[in-house]
Design an enzyme around this catalytic site. Sequence first.
Site, PDB file in Angstrom:
ATOM      1  N   HIS A 256       0.776  -1.121   0.090  1.00 27.30           N
ATOM      2  CA  HIS A 256      -0.176   0.076  -0.008  1.00 27.30           C
ATOM      3  C   HIS A 256       0.896   1.291  -0.003  1.00 27.30           C
ATOM      4  O   HIS A 256       2.083   1.224   0.404  1.00 27.30           O
ATOM      5  CB  HIS A 256      -1.107  -0.095   1.258  1.00 27.30           C
ATOM      6  CG  HIS A 256      -0.210   0.062   2.560  1.00 27.30           C
ATOM      7  ND1 HIS A 256       0.523   1.151   3.122  1.00 27.30           N
ATOM      8  CD2 HIS A 256       0.180  -1.065   3.555  1.00 27.30           C
ATOM      9  CE1 HIS A 256       0.858   0.913   4.279  1.00 27.30           C
ATOM     10  NE2 HIS A 256       0.695  -0.373   4.448  1.00 27.30           N
TER      11      HIS A 256
ATOM     12  N   GLU B 283      -1.559  -7.017   7.965  1.00 27.40           N
ATOM     13  CA  GLU B 283       0.023  -7.010   8.651  1.00 27.40           C
ATOM     14  C   GLU B 283       0.018  -7.978  10.009  1.00 27.40           C
ATOM     15  O   GLU B 283      -0.916  -8.386  10.416  1.00 27.40           O
ATOM     16  CB  GLU B 283       0.048  -5.545   8.828  1.00 27.40           C
ATOM     17  CG  GLU B 283       1.362  -5.166   9.344  1.00 27.40           C
ATOM     18  CD  GLU B 283       2.770  -5.470   8.692  1.00 27.40           C
ATOM     19  OE1 GLU B 283       3.045  -6.821   8.593  1.00 27.40           O
ATOM     20  OE2 GLU B 283       2.999  -4.762   7.816  1.00 27.40           O
TER      21      GLU B 283
END
Length: 202
Positions: free
Chosen positions: A8, A78
């Site tokens: 990202h 994550e």
Amino acid sequence: MRLILLRHGETLWNTEKRLQGHDNSPLSPRGIEQARAIVPRLRSLAPARVVTSDLGRVRQTAEIVGHADAPSDERLRELDMGEWTGLRKDALIAEKPDLYRAWRAGSYTPAGGEAWDDFVARITSTLTHWLYAGQGDLLAIVHSGVVRVACFGFLGLKPAHLLPVTPGNLAIFDFEDVRGAAPPRLEAYNLGEFAPDTDVAD
């Protein structure tokens, strides 16, 4: 078959070097620029399938690069950083240098956090699942930790042997036969329009 991993774009917490984990922060103006800049390269790669983490910073990136309708999978999040979520990297290094180094090496887990070995198992199994789930190159829009795990889980490359994963850049793995015994080959790492960063928080 290729596995294409896109980190990202930079977030506001990235600019403050805060650990994000399962928490979230929106993309910074630079992060939006990074996501826009990678679009031509993604079009040239022309992945057949797309999947994303379900966290907001990844979904925002997916929308910018033209994959707002891609399915999301919470298993691609994550690393869960537990009580360290939201803390600044520089403060941790100053206050708990030994623990920080041990955490980066995968031998320490903050309270409430996810162990490195569990993270590796989660990510490698999930990426493998999505590779099996269809045909053609797969683009996964994810997090820096996911890219590091892919390098470790598929290739045996420890995070200490890799430069930090730059926001908005790509890592590409070439699986000649995803069901075969041969490991994939690393075709590209930190590929993108922005130079590799040397100090990036997760």
